[in-house]
Design an enzyme around this catalytic site. Structure first.
Site, PDB file in Angstrom:
ATOM      1  N   ARG A   1       0.850  -1.194   0.000  1.00 54.43           N
ATOM      2  CA  ARG A   1       0.000   0.000   0.000  1.00 54.43           C
ATOM      3  C   ARG A   1       0.891   1.252   0.000  1.00 54.43           C
ATOM      4  O   ARG A   1       0.657   2.193   0.725  1.00 54.43           O
ATOM      5  CB  ARG A   1      -0.929   0.008   1.222  1.00 54.43           C
ATOM      6  CG  ARG A   1      -2.188   0.820   1.010  1.00 54.43           C
ATOM      7  CD  ARG A   1      -2.954   1.046   2.300  1.00 54.43           C
ATOM      8  NE  ARG A   1      -4.231   1.677   2.028  1.00 54.43           N
ATOM      9  CZ  ARG A   1      -4.995   2.222   2.950  1.00 54.43           C
ATOM     10  NH1 ARG A   1      -4.628   2.223   4.213  1.00 54.43           N
ATOM     11  NH2 ARG A   1      -6.137   2.767   2.626  1.00 54.43           N
TER      12      ARG A   1
ATOM     13  N   CYS B   1      -6.838  -3.312  14.331  1.00 56.79           N
ATOM     14  CA  CYS B   1      -7.256  -3.394  12.929  1.00 56.79           C
ATOM     15  C   CYS B   1      -6.024  -3.723  12.109  1.00 56.79           C
ATOM     16  O   CYS B   1      -4.908  -3.315  12.443  1.00 56.79           O
ATOM     17  CB  CYS B   1      -7.833  -2.038  12.500  1.00 56.79           C
ATOM     18  SG  CYS B   1      -8.373  -1.996  10.774  1.00 56.79           S
TER      19      CYS B   1
ATOM     20  N   ASP C   1      -5.965 -11.762  16.840  1.00 56.24           N
ATOM     21  CA  ASP C   1      -5.388 -12.854  17.629  1.00 56.24           C
ATOM     22  C   ASP C   1      -5.470 -12.511  19.107  1.00 56.24           C
ATOM     23  O   ASP C   1      -5.701 -11.355  19.478  1.00 56.24           O
ATOM     24  CB  ASP C   1      -3.938 -13.108  17.196  1.00 56.24           C
ATOM     25  CG  ASP C   1      -3.081 -11.849  17.280  1.00 56.24           C
ATOM     26  OD1 ASP C   1      -2.832 -11.380  18.399  1.00 56.24           O
ATOM     27  OD2 ASP C   1      -2.678 -11.313  16.219  1.00 56.24           O
TER      28      ASP C   1
ATOM     29  N   ASP D   1     -12.330  -5.897   6.431  1.00 58.60           N
ATOM     30  CA  ASP D   1     -12.659  -4.753   5.576  1.00 58.60           C
ATOM     31  C   ASP D   1     -13.847  -5.074   4.681  1.00 58.60           C
ATOM     32  O   ASP D   1     -14.324  -4.208   3.953  1.00 58.60           O
ATOM     33  CB  ASP D   1     -11.450  -4.367   4.712  1.00 58.60           C
ATOM     34  CG  ASP D   1     -10.561  -3.352   5.411  1.00 58.60           C
ATOM     35  OD1 ASP D   1     -10.970  -2.810   6.447  1.00 58.60           O
ATOM     36  OD2 ASP D   1      -9.437  -3.109   4.917  1.00 58.60           O
TER      37      ASP D   1
ATOM     38  N   GLU E   1     -35.101   4.696   6.016  1.00 55.53           N
ATOM     39  CA  GLU E   1     -33.863   4.011   6.431  1.00 55.53           C
ATOM     40  C   GLU E   1     -33.334   4.606   7.733  1.00 55.53           C
ATOM     41  O   GLU E   1     -32.826   3.887   8.598  1.00 55.53           O
ATOM     42  CB  GLU E   1     -32.810   4.109   5.329  1.00 55.53           C
ATOM     43  CG  GLU E   1     -33.105   3.214   4.135  1.00 55.53           C
ATOM     44  CD  GLU E   1     -32.170   3.465   2.960  1.00 55.53           C
ATOM     45  OE1 GLU E   1     -31.798   2.495   2.289  1.00 55.53           O
ATOM     46  OE2 GLU E   1     -31.835   4.655   2.695  1.00 55.53           O
TER      47      GLU E   1
HETATM   48  C1  GLA Z   1      -7.693  -0.211   6.640  1.00 54.71           C
HETATM   49  C2  GLA Z   1      -8.857  -0.414   7.596  1.00 54.71           C
HETATM   50  C3  GLA Z   1     -10.043   0.376   7.116  1.00 54.71           C
HETATM   51  C4  GLA Z   1      -9.656   1.830   7.026  1.00 54.71           C
HETATM   52  C5  GLA Z   1      -8.471   2.006   6.105  1.00 54.71           C
HETATM   53  C6  GLA Z   1      -7.956   3.426   6.125  1.00 54.71           C
HETATM   54  O1  GLA Z   1      -7.913  -0.835   5.426  1.00 54.71           O
HETATM   55  O2  GLA Z   1      -9.164  -1.758   7.743  1.00 54.71           O
HETATM   56  O3  GLA Z   1     -11.113   0.207   7.998  1.00 54.71           O
HETATM   57  O4  GLA Z   1      -9.360   2.318   8.308  1.00 54.71           O
HETATM   58  O5  GLA Z   1      -7.398   1.162   6.464  1.00 54.71           O
HETATM   59  O6  GLA Z   1      -6.889   3.620   5.285  1.00 54.71           O
END
Ligand code: GLA
Length: 729
Positions: free
Chosen positions: A441, A524, A532, A546, A612
């Protein structure tokens, strides 16, 4: 007493299980048993066949039947005649690689041992016991201490290993696995949890072949591709029946899990740090601590096994203010805006969220440095004033004024080459001199083994948390690691970096979570790439994936639920068409799926229709009403989403007073009977009523006969049934 020793036999007992081992007359520590309580010493199952090409230890003299290659061993060593996968492997000063571990002594201690620098299950002095068994190499002063932590009531045993060099010359550790377990008998299958980014923890159940099967990660993290948890089960084991053993490694770095079925159909399981990205030089007097494995076994299927893991992870792994308490319902702006936002846009989303009863606004990636896309800015943890005029503090105040908490995203372990941090400290990024590094990335990883990096990160993060009323941090990491090299270590120690990276990460998280106990840290890693038990020690919830698509999420959350409790699973309702799959599912379905987790939203609420919005309001209310049941109830998987064309799960109150059944039926079918679901965890003799209906059923009927789901029309239809106890027969 959970731990007793009689005639050289070690008995480790929990409420429902028994673990046994024995030091034999050669000082070899034999594994005897892990399973149901038997009231027996299980050494009668040891057999001593004379197997060709399975050699004998020297002291056995002419006894051809005593072989390390055929015995069940408690901690298998390499290089001295056991040719199966070893648990430990070393290189001595003279270049030789043998290690012959024999029993020396044991200690029983009150309370649960802890591990310096590493997360570990914790418990009160009176709630746990520790057994230490000391083994020593016959030819050198290398000692291996096997540690067992016993949580009797919880049916949990933890294992960990310490290697000590008491000799005068250094020893190189090539592999130090935390768990080794041999099973001489049984017809076994194993389950592991594989996947990829946006498709984590897919369940795969396979028979054991002769030879070695393996799952693991050499990516510098536990990974999307394999989870550091495994189940070994007898053939035929189901959710409610059969014997199974679960092992979860409490570690966030690269790991290896190997299962070998040998020439005699015996099975060995080893699990620990991945040896391909590990080496450790142990100088005279030094000790190495391997991470912990959490173990449990169950006689009544996967459901029972999961309950034991959920219980221990929630109560004895997760920490902090939010460990057991209800987490705020949050709204995250990532899928609403990506990098394209400013303070007004965030406030607009928050205003709408506040009206609908949402508790917290989480500002995701893009608020700092020069960060208008993912190509730059990581490392510059100061606010981007072009986007947030008046700074972070001003936005936090505005959000707080709406009656909402404020949370923020960070990716502390990473750096963009286009950043001030990289320009000032190029040597802080992991890369090998003279080679181009891999970019993931677009970014590089910081050298978390460098104390200067840890000190810098602590400084910037703690300042942000001190200066602003931030009540949540999403701690992200978005690439895998390679190019292992650090100027902080000499050339013969470079492969210590992957483990030292994790030690640095844990040190930083320990300091920050200790100093800011009221901040909720959510882990995250591009979703669930570092989900884990190690991370859960610092972050009581982790963004599960994601992929926010409701259908895909039912499968990801199904796999996640085998080891990890629902409270640890970050789950959000997002927009349709879904950004990952393009699928359109009803808002009710998205809400139902996200409720099987720590709940939130990830879309621009202002784009929703009035209808909604009303639905969002109702969902937040429903979640709040049931949050206690969802967190503290017993979680049951009622079907297999890969086989049953639906995923249905249940939360049963521990006192049998109520159950919440939720799920999704994937494909509607014409001319079909209504679907029947058998419930679990009810009081057999009690009567239950479905909310809003007149019929009353006994718990026994609901568990044996089941309940009929409403008629399903359309794909990915949500199911939500709440039953309450009305009386006892
Ligand atoms: C990761 C996280 C997402 C978001 C992006 C931001 O992919 O899992 O939820 O926070 O980064 O760049």
């Amino acid at each position: 007493m959970a731990i007793t020793v009689e005639h050289g036999v070690f008995h480790v007992e929990t409420a429902n299980t028994l673990y046994q081992m024995k030091a034999d007359h050669f000082g070899v520590l034999n594994h005897l048993w892990y399973g149901a309580k038997t009231d027996n010493v299980m050494d009668y199952l040891l057999d001593y066949p004379d197997v060709g090409f399975s050699g004998n230890i020297y002291e056995a003299e002419n006894l051809r039947t005593y072989s390390l290659d055929t015995l069940p061993l408690e901690y298998a060593v390499g290089g001295v005649g056991d040719f199966r996968v070893p648990a430990v492997s070393v290189t001595h000063e003279n270049g030789s690689c043998a290690l012959d571990l024999r029993y020396q002594e044991y200690h029983i201690l009150k309370g649960k041992y802890q591990i310096p620098g590493l997360p570990a299950v914790y418990a009160g002095e009176e709630e746990a016991e520790t057994l230490e068994i000391v083994l020593k190499d016959t030819a050198t002063d290398v000692k291996v201490i096997l540690k067992y932590g016993v949580l009797e009531k919880e049916d949990i045993i933890t294992r960990s290993v310490v290697v000590q060099n008491r000799g005068k010359t250094p020893v190189i550790l090539n592999r130090v696995h935390s768990l080794c377990m041999d099973f001489p008998y049984g017809d076994w299958e194993w389950i592991h949890f594989h996947g990829r980014h946006t498709k984590e923890r897919q369940v795969e159940r396979v028979p054991l072949i002769h030879g070695i099967q393996e799952s693991g990660s050499n990516r510098g993290m536990s990974s999307h591709q394999q989870n550091p948890a495994v189940i070994l089960c007898e053939r035929g084991t189901s959710e409610k029946k059969g014997f199974c053993i679960g092992a979860a490694l409490m570690y966030s770095g690269g790991f290896q899990m190997q299962i070998e079925r040998d020439q005699l159909d015996q099975v060995r399981l080893v699990m620990g740090i991945h040896p391909d990205t590990f080496s450790w030089k142990l100088e005279e007097g030094e000790s190495f601590y391997a991470p912990e494995v959490i173990l449990s076994c169950a006689e009544n299927g996967f459901g029972e096994l999961s309950h034991r893991f959920h219980q221990v992870i929630r109560n004895n792994v997760c920490r902090g203010k939010y460990k057991l308490s209800k987490r705020p319902v949050l709204i995250n702006n990532w899928e609403a805006t990506y990098f394209d936002f400013n303070d007004t846009k965030i406030e607009e989303i928050a205003k709408q969220a506040a009206k609908l009863g949402i508790d917290m606004m989480v500002l995701d990636d893009g608020w700092f440095g020069k960060r208008d896309s993912d190509i730059s800015g990581l490392g510059d943890w100061f606010v981007n004033e072009e986007k947030l005029q008046g700074g972070l503090g001003r936005l936090v105040e505005r959000i707080n004024r709406l009656g909402m908490k404020f949370g923020i995203w960070m990716e502390p372990e990473m750096v963009s080459e286009d950043s001030e941090l990289y320009r000032n400290h190029p040597g802080w990024a992991i890369r090998i001199p003279g080679r181009n590094p891999m970019r993931g990335r677009y970014q590089l990883a910081l050298d978390m083994a460098n104390p200067e990096v840890i000190a810098y990160l602590y400084e910037v993060i703690s300042n942000i948390l001190r200066e602003n009323n931030i009540e949540y941090v999403k701690w992200d990491i978005n690439r895998n690691m390679c190019d292992w090299y650090t100027p902080t270590l000499p050339k013969d120690r470079q492969l210590e970096l992957p483990h030292r990276y994790i030690l640095g990460l844990y040190e930083l998280l320990e300091k920050l979570t200790g100093e800011f106990p009221d901040v909720l840290f959510e882990g995250c890693c591009g979703g669930g790439g570092r989900f884990d038990a190690g991370m859960l020690y610092y972050c009581p919830q982790i963004w599960c994936s994601d992929d926010t698509d409701a259908y895909e999420r039912t499968i990801i959350q199904y796999g996640t639920s085998f080891f990890y409790p629902v409270s640890t699973v970050g789950a959000h309702v997002s927009a349709v068409p879904n950004h990952q799959t393009g699928r359109v599912s009803a808002i009710g379905t998205r809400g139902t799926v996200a409720m099987a987790g720590s709940f939130g939203y990830e879309l621009d609420l202002n784009m929703l229709s009035e209808e909604e919005k009303q639905e969002v309001f109702r969902q937040v209310e429903t979640y709040r009403k049931n949050q206690d049941l969802i967190y503290n109830g017993l979680y049951y998987r009622l079907c297999d989403p890969m086989e049953d064309n639906m995923s249905i799960w249940e939360f049963a109150a521990r006192d049998g007073e109520q159950v919440l059944v939720q799920g999704v039926v994937y494909r509607a079918e014409p001319n079909a009977l209504r679907r029947r679901i058998r419930l679990a965890g009810l009081a057999k003799e009690a009567k239950y009523q479905v909310a809003g209906e007149e019929n009353v059923y006994t718990g026994a009927a609901l568990m044996a006969g089941g309940i009929l789901l409403p008629e399903i029309k359309g794909d990915d239809a949500a199911v939500q049934i709440h039953l309450k106890r009305v009386s006892t027969l």
